[in-house]
Scaffold this motif. Structure first.
Motif, mmCIF file in Angstrom:
data_model
loop_
_atom_site.group_PDB
_atom_site.id
_atom_site.type_symbol
_atom_site.label_atom_id
_atom_site.label_comp_id
_atom_site.label_asym_id
_atom_site.label_seq_id
_atom_site.Cartn_x
_atom_site.Cartn_y
_atom_site.Cartn_z
ATOM 1 N N LEU A 453 3.611 -8.309 5.998
ATOM 2 C CA LEU A 453 3.373 -7.640 4.313
ATOM 3 C C LEU A 453 2.715 -9.284 4.141
ATOM 4 O O LEU A 453 2.555 -8.965 2.704
ATOM 5 C CB LEU A 453 5.474 -7.930 4.455
ATOM 6 C CG LEU A 453 5.747 -6.944 4.676
ATOM 7 C CD1 LEU A 453 7.345 -7.170 4.572
ATOM 8 C CD2 LEU A 453 6.016 -5.515 3.877
ATOM 9 N N ARG A 454 2.041 -9.903 4.557
ATOM 10 C CA ARG A 454 1.330 -11.065 4.562
ATOM 11 C C ARG A 454 0.098 -10.454 3.785
ATOM 12 O O ARG A 454 -0.305 -10.822 2.908
ATOM 13 C CB ARG A 454 0.992 -11.740 5.435
ATOM 14 C CG ARG A 454 2.317 -12.790 5.902
ATOM 15 C CD ARG A 454 2.207 -13.650 7.519
ATOM 16 N NE ARG A 454 0.520 -14.610 7.219
ATOM 17 C CZ ARG A 454 0.055 -15.290 8.254
ATOM 18 N NH1 ARG A 454 0.606 -14.720 9.479
ATOM 19 N NH2 ARG A 454 -0.967 -15.864 7.948
ATOM 20 N N PHE A 455 -0.474 -9.213 4.298
ATOM 21 C CA PHE A 455 -1.202 -9.413 3.540
ATOM 22 C C PHE A 455 -1.590 -7.339 2.820
ATOM 23 O O PHE A 455 -1.265 -6.585 3.695
ATOM 24 C CB PHE A 455 -2.065 -8.854 5.076
ATOM 25 C CG PHE A 455 -2.402 -9.732 5.739
ATOM 26 C CD1 PHE A 455 -2.573 -11.643 5.984
ATOM 27 C CD2 PHE A 455 -1.746 -9.607 7.436
ATOM 28 C CE1 PHE A 455 -3.297 -11.897 6.965
ATOM 29 C CE2 PHE A 455 -1.963 -11.097 8.061
ATOM 30 C CZ PHE A 455 -2.735 -12.513 7.657
ATOM 31 N N PRO A 456 -1.312 -8.050 2.021
ATOM 32 C CA PRO A 456 -1.219 -6.056 1.258
ATOM 33 C C PRO A 456 -2.123 -5.188 1.298
ATOM 34 O O PRO A 456 -1.980 -4.244 1.210
ATOM 35 C CB PRO A 456 -0.875 -6.774 -0.339
ATOM 36 C CG PRO A 456 -0.867 -8.439 -0.338
ATOM 37 C CD PRO A 456 -0.895 -8.672 0.741
ATOM 38 N N LYS A 457 -3.419 -5.124 1.471
ATOM 39 C CA LYS A 457 -4.388 -5.102 1.167
ATOM 40 C C LYS A 457 -4.140 -3.909 2.634
ATOM 41 O O LYS A 457 -4.678 -3.020 2.405
ATOM 42 C CB LYS A 457 -5.788 -5.212 0.769
ATOM 43 C CG LYS A 457 -6.127 -6.096 -0.895
ATOM 44 C CD LYS A 457 -7.188 -6.408 -0.497
ATOM 45 C CE LYS A 457 -7.795 -6.478 -2.070
ATOM 46 N NZ LYS A 457 -9.386 -6.991 -2.514
ATOM 47 N N LEU A 458 -4.057 -4.722 3.798
ATOM 48 C CA LEU A 458 -4.497 -3.968 4.878
ATOM 49 C C LEU A 458 -3.111 -3.601 4.931
ATOM 50 O O LEU A 458 -2.454 -1.893 6.024
ATOM 51 C CB LEU A 458 -3.741 -5.044 6.023
ATOM 52 C CG LEU A 458 -3.403 -5.393 7.797
ATOM 53 C CD1 LEU A 458 -5.229 -3.772 8.125
ATOM 54 C CD2 LEU A 458 -3.383 -5.835 8.395
ATOM 55 N N HIS A 459 -1.257 -3.965 4.519
ATOM 56 C CA HIS A 459 -0.641 -2.683 4.983
ATOM 57 C C HIS A 459 -0.775 -1.687 3.995
ATOM 58 O O HIS A 459 -0.371 -0.409 5.022
ATOM 59 C CB HIS A 459 0.481 -3.154 3.876
ATOM 60 C CG HIS A 459 1.924 -2.846 3.774
ATOM 61 N ND1 HIS A 459 2.042 -2.370 2.676
ATOM 62 C CD2 HIS A 459 2.743 -2.514 4.418
ATOM 63 C CE1 HIS A 459 2.365 -1.604 2.719
ATOM 64 N NE2 HIS A 459 3.381 -1.213 3.429
ATOM 65 N N ASP A 460 -1.680 -1.810 2.605
ATOM 66 C CA ASP A 460 -1.983 -0.406 2.028
ATOM 67 C C ASP A 460 -3.109 -0.202 3.012
ATOM 68 O O ASP A 460 -2.642 1.581 2.788
ATOM 69 C CB ASP A 460 -2.521 -1.074 0.667
ATOM 70 C CG ASP A 460 -1.438 -1.309 -0.331
ATOM 71 O OD1 ASP A 460 -0.282 -1.128 -0.337
ATOM 72 O OD2 ASP A 460 -1.659 -1.857 -1.540
ATOM 73 N N SER A 461 -4.547 -0.551 3.384
ATOM 74 C CA SER A 461 -5.322 0.832 3.834
ATOM 75 C C SER A 461 -4.444 1.210 5.457
ATOM 76 O O SER A 461 -4.376 2.218 6.140
ATOM 77 C CB SER A 461 -5.468 -0.582 4.669
ATOM 78 O OG SER A 461 -6.527 -1.030 3.987
#
Length: 660
Positions: A453-461
């Motif tokens: 959850l710290r990294f929104p873009k990684l989460h979405d990817s």
């Protein structure tokens, strides 16, 4: 015990740096109506003029006042090269600035108030922190609040009374604070707004002390003896009378030393029996003693609170993780953790297991054996087939020749029609499992992989990659399930070991018909009757009449002959027997197909798919950008944790023997 108040002052300074309100420190809050003499009482405790004065609301922001007793200047110069002043003050908002002139302190209070509020008469709950060092004061921590007012004056807001009361209640609601209520002697104590507010939060009066000010302004022939003795309104911590400086004394700049001397002389003349237990000096000693004892009582609970919060904030900081240094290692770690948690959720070995609903592999099992299984069991093998449909199929299969036996083609035609009904629930089973695999993504993101959850873009990817993998496997799985049904339709195996032979079914039907010979005679008679009816209906037409045979309506329902009933029952039994065989096969093979082509495939290829799509040098920096909220929250939590650790060290310095 003399070290307790300085300890609280140090704790207050520690928590001021983080603006923390989670720790409620012991302190004395001064409450009183406007012009009740609060400012004069505070100045008498300090021994210097330093508070703003005027008409209306002068104190418009809370003033947190720390009094620190220091050695006289001559003694301090012998051991250290510190401040070259006997008395001085410092403000929290003025870093490293010393105010040796108390008139400068007054002007700074006024200036800081105007910087925050402007030149209107509004109020603000943001405190001003002032620390005064003097050899003439006792160690104390006081909070001076705006005076209680009733009617807005000038450009004050209409709800000024409610604002002031709300601010006062926010401070005195702290169970660790002592409430110093100030009420003038020339007003009725029963109407004291300060005492009324204090009793709202301190119903048993264990934290309230009353100061009766302006004893010298009472009407001639009256005194406050009954009030000071607690016979009018009892106050548990005591009632102390003081004499304030008059406006004339302030205008003529009468020193506080002279005012204190005159106060003692007045008390000796008018209240000789209470002179030793009244006055500003006695008030200062009483406040210091009460605060020290109150801190002693609150300290164990305060220490426990600090310890618990330290553990909680340490856990929160660990949850936010450390700032990213090695992007490659961090990405691989997060991807591996997500893939592991995803597979563990399916296998039922996840660390975070829901108790409110079925999730992951348990829900897939429920879909296979409860939802899908019950749906198949609810399908009637003969559903949608009427006896007329069966007879029509038999006749169509025999062509122009009457059937002596039940034609096999009609059985195959009808049983395929029924088997086809198994395809829809099978496809729905695939859809439900696909939806659950989608839900596991959110489950892992929310519970298992907090660092993600710290990294929104990684989460979405990651969500996009897993969703794409599931979307790619869905049509393949649907096609295989469709093939399962097509395979069953492709070849009707009448030699299946579990399938009852048609001859046996026919024999069974015949044996169940009572008096088979009589039944045969009846069939012949019915045949003759039928021929007669046909002869009557299809005989030579009368003169002048023409009959179109194609216009004859086909009956929707009629009574079946014995032979027709027997043929229908044979077909029904064969269809039911073979349908149950196929249903059992489909019920077993569809879950296996879904597991192989969808669930197990995703489990085996998830990590490699994620690494292949995301582990690229061009994407590392972009994917591992933290959200602003996460970075800010980590900084705030780290600062709070540091403050709590400092507070814990400060409290640990107090020995148990100092508490008694």
């Amino acid at each position: 015990m003399e070290t307790l108040i300085p300890t609280i002052n140090r704790l207050q300074e520690v928590f001021l740096t983080v603006g923390a309100e989670v720790i409620q420190l012991p302190q004395i809050v001064v409450v009183g109506s406007q012009s009740s003499g609060k400012s004069s009482v505070l100045e008498s405790l300090v021994g210097r003029d330093f508070l703003p004065r005027g008409t209306g609301i002068v104190t418009r922001r809370p003033l947190v006042l720390q009094l620190v007793n220091v050695a006289p200047l001559q003694e301090r110069q012998k051991i250290e090269n510190g401040v070259k002043a006997e008395e001085w003050g410092t403000f929290l908002h003025c870093k490293n600035q010393i105010f040796a002139d108390f008139q400068d302190i007054r002007r700074e209070i006024e200036a800081e108030t105007e910087r925050n509020l402007g030149d209107n008469k509004g109020i603000s709950p943001e405190p001003i922190y002032l620390k005064i060092f003097s050899p003439k004061v006792l160690n104390l921590t006081l909070v001076d609040l705006p005076g209680i007012t009733k009617v807005p004056v000038g450009d004050q807001p209409e709800d000024i009374e409610a604002q002031v009361q709300e601010m006062i209640l926010s401070f005195i609601s702290n169970p660790n604070c002592l409430i110093l209520t100030v009420s003038p002697a020339n007003s009725d104590l029963a109407t004291s707004d300060a005492l009324k507010l204090a009793r709202e939060v301190d119903t048993d009066g264990r934290r309230t002390l009353l100061v009766v000010s302006k004893l010298d302004l009472m009407d001639a022939g009256t005194d406050a003896l009954e009030v000071l003795l607690g016979r009018v309104i009892p106050v548990r911590l005591g009632i102390i009378g003081v004499v304030n400086r008059s406006q004339h004394d302030i205008n003529t700049q009468k020193s506080l030393v002279d005012s204190t001397r005159d106060e003692q002389a007045f008390l000796q003349r008018h209240y000789p029996s209470l002179a030793s237990r009244a006055g500003s000096r006695y008030l200062a000693k009483t406040l210091s003693r009460l605060l020290m004892h109150h801190i002693r009582d609150c300290l164990p609970q305060l220490k426990t609170r600090v310890t618990v919060l330290t553990a909680q904030y340490q856990a929160r900081l660990n949850g936010y993780g450390q700032p990213v240094e090695d992007h490659s290692a961090t990405l691989l770690q997060i991807v591996t953790k997500f893939a592991s948690d995803y597979c563990n959720t399916i296998e039922g070995t996840a660390r975070y297991i829901q108790t409110s609903e079925l999730c992951g592999g348990a829900r897939i099992c429920y879909i296979f054996h409860e939802t899908f299984g019950r749906t198949l069991q609810s399908i009637d093998p003969l559903g949608g087939l009427t006896e007329l449909d069966i007879l029509t199929a038999i006749r169509n299969a025999t062509g122009p020749r009457p059937a002596l036996f039940v034609p096999e083609v009609s059985f195959e035609l009808l049983v395929k029609r029924q088997i086809k009904r198994l395809e829809e629930p099978s496809m729905r089973c695939v859809e439900l499992v696909h939806e659950e695999l989608q839900r596991i993504i959110q489950h892992c993101s929310s519970y298992s992989t907090q660092e993600l959850l710290r990294f929104p873009k990684l989460h979405d990817s990651i969500v996009e990659v897993v969703t794409g993998l599931l979307r790619k496997r869905l049509p393949i799985t649907n096609e295989m399930v469709h093939h399962l049904v097509s395979i069953e339709l492709a070849y009707i195996n009448t030699k299946h070991p579990d399938f009852t032979d048609a001859a046996q079914v026919s024999a069974s039907v015949n044996s169940q018909q009572a008096e088979a010979l009589d039944g045969g005679k009846r069939w012949k008679n019915e045949k003759v009757a039928e021929e007669r009816v046909s002869a009557a209906g299809f005989g030579s037409p009368s003169k002048g009449q023409s009959i179109n045979l194609l216009d004859t309506a086909v009956p929707v329902s009629r009574k079946l002959s014995a032979k027709e009933q027997r043929d229908c029952e044979i077909i029904q039994r064969l269809i039911k027997c073979y349908f149950l065989i196929v249903r059992k096969s489909i019920q077993d093979s569809v879950p296996k197909t879904v597991m192989h082509f969808l669930v197990n495939f995703v489990k085996e290829h998830l990590q490699s798919e994620l690494v292949g799509k995301l582990y690229k040098q061009s994407l590392l920096q972009e994917l591992l950008i933290e959200s602003q909220d996460t970075a800010q929250q980590r900084t705030e939590v780290a600062q709070m944790l540091e403050a709590l650790q400092k507070a814990n060290n400060i409290i640990s310095e107090i020995r148990e023997t100092h508490l008694w």
